[in-house]
Write a protein that holds these residues in place. Sequence first.
Motif, PDB file in Angstrom:
ATOM      1  N   GLU B 205      20.279  12.376  50.502  1.00 30.12           N
ATOM      2  CA  GLU B 205      18.670  12.819  50.863  1.00 30.12           C
ATOM      3  C   GLU B 205      18.209  12.988  52.010  1.00 30.12           C
ATOM      4  O   GLU B 205      17.677  13.895  52.359  1.00 30.12           O
ATOM      5  CB  GLU B 205      17.894  11.690  49.897  1.00 30.12           C
ATOM      6  CG  GLU B 205      16.517  12.420  49.387  1.00 30.12           C
ATOM      7  CD  GLU B 205      15.442  11.551  48.611  1.00 30.12           C
ATOM      8  OE1 GLU B 205      16.009  10.368  48.290  1.00 30.12           O
ATOM      9  OE2 GLU B 205      14.449  12.036  48.175  1.00 30.12           O
ATOM     10  N   SER B 282      23.771  10.978  41.471  1.00 30.74           N
ATOM     11  CA  SER B 282      22.168  11.207  41.446  1.00 30.74           C
ATOM     12  C   SER B 282      22.145  12.106  42.816  1.00 30.74           C
ATOM     13  O   SER B 282      22.725  12.279  43.789  1.00 30.74           O
ATOM     14  CB  SER B 282      21.469  10.052  41.849  1.00 30.74           C
ATOM     15  OG  SER B 282      21.847   9.056  40.942  1.00 30.74           O
ATOM     16  N   ASP B 283      20.969  12.987  42.786  1.00 29.51           N
ATOM     17  CA  ASP B 283      20.449  13.992  43.749  1.00 29.51           C
ATOM     18  C   ASP B 283      19.628  13.242  44.645  1.00 29.51           C
ATOM     19  O   ASP B 283      19.559  13.651  45.959  1.00 29.51           O
ATOM     20  CB  ASP B 283      19.794  15.115  43.249  1.00 29.51           C
ATOM     21  CG  ASP B 283      20.511  16.047  42.380  1.00 29.51           C
ATOM     22  OD1 ASP B 283      21.730  16.008  42.502  1.00 29.51           O
ATOM     23  OD2 ASP B 283      19.894  16.593  41.289  1.00 29.51           O
ATOM     24  N   ASN B 284      18.694  12.380  44.230  1.00 26.39           N
ATOM     25  CA  ASN B 284      17.794  11.618  45.118  1.00 26.39           C
ATOM     26  C   ASN B 284      17.474  10.042  44.900  1.00 26.39           C
ATOM     27  O   ASN B 284      17.995   9.585  43.574  1.00 26.39           O
ATOM     28  CB  ASN B 284      16.564  12.397  45.181  1.00 26.39           C
ATOM     29  CG  ASN B 284      15.747  12.462  43.839  1.00 26.39           C
ATOM     30  OD1 ASN B 284      15.840  11.603  43.081  1.00 26.39           O
ATOM     31  ND2 ASN B 284      15.374  13.873  43.619  1.00 26.39           N
ATOM     32  N   GLN B 285      16.922   9.575  45.501  1.00 24.89           N
ATOM     33  CA  GLN B 285      16.746   8.051  45.334  1.00 24.89           C
ATOM     34  C   GLN B 285      16.100   7.603  44.005  1.00 24.89           C
ATOM     35  O   GLN B 285      16.327   6.586  43.496  1.00 24.89           O
ATOM     36  CB  GLN B 285      15.937   7.335  46.582  1.00 24.89           C
ATOM     37  CG  GLN B 285      16.800   7.662  47.758  1.00 24.89           C
ATOM     38  CD  GLN B 285      15.828   7.001  49.004  1.00 24.89           C
ATOM     39  OE1 GLN B 285      15.608   5.782  49.080  1.00 24.89           O
ATOM     40  NE2 GLN B 285      15.588   7.601  49.793  1.00 24.89           N
ATOM     41  N   VAL B 286      14.849   8.448  43.751  1.00 32.54           N
ATOM     42  CA  VAL B 286      14.163   8.302  42.588  1.00 32.54           C
ATOM     43  C   VAL B 286      15.203   8.236  41.392  1.00 32.54           C
ATOM     44  O   VAL B 286      15.060   7.428  40.615  1.00 32.54           O
ATOM     45  CB  VAL B 286      13.200   9.182  42.308  1.00 32.54           C
ATOM     46  CG1 VAL B 286      12.291   9.152  40.944  1.00 32.54           C
ATOM     47  CG2 VAL B 286      12.159   9.301  43.437  1.00 32.54           C
ATOM     48  N   GLN B 287      16.012   9.324  41.204  1.00 35.10           N
ATOM     49  CA  GLN B 287      17.009   9.457  40.153  1.00 35.10           C
ATOM     50  C   GLN B 287      18.007   8.029  40.141  1.00 35.10           C
ATOM     51  O   GLN B 287      17.960   7.590  39.035  1.00 35.10           O
ATOM     52  CB  GLN B 287      17.799  10.594  40.280  1.00 35.10           C
ATOM     53  CG  GLN B 287      17.090  12.014  39.977  1.00 35.10           C
ATOM     54  CD  GLN B 287      18.026  13.099  39.966  1.00 35.10           C
ATOM     55  OE1 GLN B 287      19.227  12.991  40.647  1.00 35.10           O
ATOM     56  NE2 GLN B 287      17.604  14.269  39.983  1.00 35.10           N
TER      57      GLN B 287
END
Lengths: 367, 371
Positions: B205, B282-287
């Motif tokens: 990210e 995952s693309d980002n930390q939330v995912q």
Amino acid sequence: MKQLLVFIRKEFYHVFRDRRTLLIMFGLPVVQIILFGFALSSEVKNVHIAVVDYANDVVSQRLIDKIKTSEYLIVEKTTMGYEGIEDEFKKGEIKSALIIPPNFGNDLYSSENIKVQIVTDGSDPNISKTVVNYLTTIINAYQQDILPKKTFPYRIIPEIRMLYNEEGSGSLNFIPGVMALILMIVCTALTSVSVVKEKEMGTMEILLVSPFKPIFVLIAKAIPYLLLSLANFTLILLLAVFLLHVEIKGNIGLLYLESILFIITCLSLGLLISNVTNSQQTALLISLMGMMLPTLIFTGFIMPLENMPKVFQGISHIVPSRWYYTIVKAVMLKGLGFSYIWKETLILFCMTIGLLSIAWKNFKIRL
Amino acid sequence: MNILGFILQKEFRQIFRDKSILAMMFVMPMVQLVILPLAMDFDVKAVSLAVIDHDHSSYSHQLINKIGSSGYFKPIHFASSYRKGLQYIQREEADIVIEIPPRFERTLIRDGTEKLGISADAINGTKAGIGSAYLTKVIADFNADLDINVQSEEALLNKPIEIAERSWYNPLALYKFNVVPAVLVLLLTLIGGFMTALNIVKEKEIGTIEQINVTPIKKWQFILGKLIPFWIIGMFIFTVGLMVSSFMYGIYPQGSLLLLYAFASIYLIALLGFGLLISTYSDNQVQAMFVAFFFMMIFMLMSGFFTSTDSMPNWARTLSNLTPVTHFVKVVRMVILKSSNFEDVKMEFIYLIGFAVLLNGWAMWNYKKTN
């Protein structure tokens, strides 16, 4: 006002652009409610046991047959001796063993002291206690069956009714609990990154120099998540009703109003976390990892709260999902009206106000 | 090898720089180890009652006294009508309502039998079941004690079969024996699953992964660089956990420590691979966090940590067996409490190695150095 709407629209764009996160947000609760709704139950079933039968007569054989017909117990072995029990326990093959002494059949008809022994693997006390209960019931019923009937001339006969759950569904307790748990964690975690993400990305400065009241920033951030969470709740509710066959006994409007209140409580908590943290990683760790366990424990749907030490019972009072769980049980499963849940509602309301004001106070308008 | 050394140095520095995460990594497991064993007690101790006595006779009073002194029921509320008694259940102040009908004593003496209404709040099935079983037992004793029965000759009943009960490995049947070993598993799971998942996706990210991608670091070096620090931290936390369990709860490993550590290290490798796998998808930390959370919930709720896996429907048990956690929870409980040896847990060992190879292989295959 128009400004706010524009801002909310911007936030919606942000949320909808990240399709994958959206998919996760809706997909995961669906899978979870199905999985847990069907799989979890506090009932103890299919327990493997062994019978060490030293009597090996007709009476003991019939007792074993009787145990085999129980839907809760599975008789794994009947030929091993007492010495074999420990090995089986160590392999985890059986949870309990019933030992029938020699001469069981003769003793049963003649003597006064008829003894059997139950050895349980105490590493799971819940199972071992339940197995002892099951076996005791079966053995007593068996004795009643084979011996000439003798009953008291005067008897009180208990007539037991199971309220709210005639079919004895083991998962009924879990469904409102899982609902509370999912809403609490998902709502809090999603909003917890909302502000901190802008901080981390550096876009916060742009927001703050715009002619836009800081409070509006918070509101605009919360509203898309409120609507999404509500959609999520509707989905969960539909699943519960149509797939898990949970009947909604109370007023559905009331259930929605209470759920909106609970969602707002969680969003406020998320905003607060977002305001006091500096990175998404910390925010997520607090809201997901840090809150998962307390929510799981203190909501009260897995472990009975009344057994916990007083301190923990005190802590459970500040966990919002605990109150929401009580509300959902009352409205959805028991069909009660607002007069029964006003106290819980008031507590959630006060929590929301409190969390929001702390969040607002901690919202730094200067970086 | 030198390159790996440098990567490890960098990773360790990164981990130890972020004090808040470091604190979470060490403090949270300990908090869990302290809280969970105290909180998890499934015993049905106090069943609360609401009693409606329409009769107010000497028998109804005796019955209520008998129930009250049985020790199973506390507190006992009194209500004047069924509707009012039910309100105690609705407000969750009582679990069971007992209704003693009018002319209870008279009907009993005249007809020989009389019914007693018991209504239990069955949303919590366990409590309703056990509570009503207690009541049935108290009523059976009451029947035997009734003075009109004591005087009659027919009352000589068969003596019930005496059941001697013995609970091995845990004679007092304390829940902490079940909980503490499982919490040890939880500690490793959280460290292994969450921390790696977040760590790599963060580089994605922020964009630093690009820099690593253009350096002449081999794929395996990068991945080992990510795994080794968390493996060391995980093993350290496991050791601390074992000490807490011994000194605070008096639960010493009965079986071989070596076996326990062998399992822990393989389990941790499997879980680290799992975290790695999440972060490659995952693309980002939330995912990453949500996916990790999703699986963590499934692991915790379906691995036999809280509820028994035996009681699950078949498909759920299969699913439960497809998670490494289920096997490790089983092994830790067996080795710590029952001193099971390698022979007893051989299958679990094979499972865990399988998981470790599968998850890490998949993660490495899916991690593209050029993206």
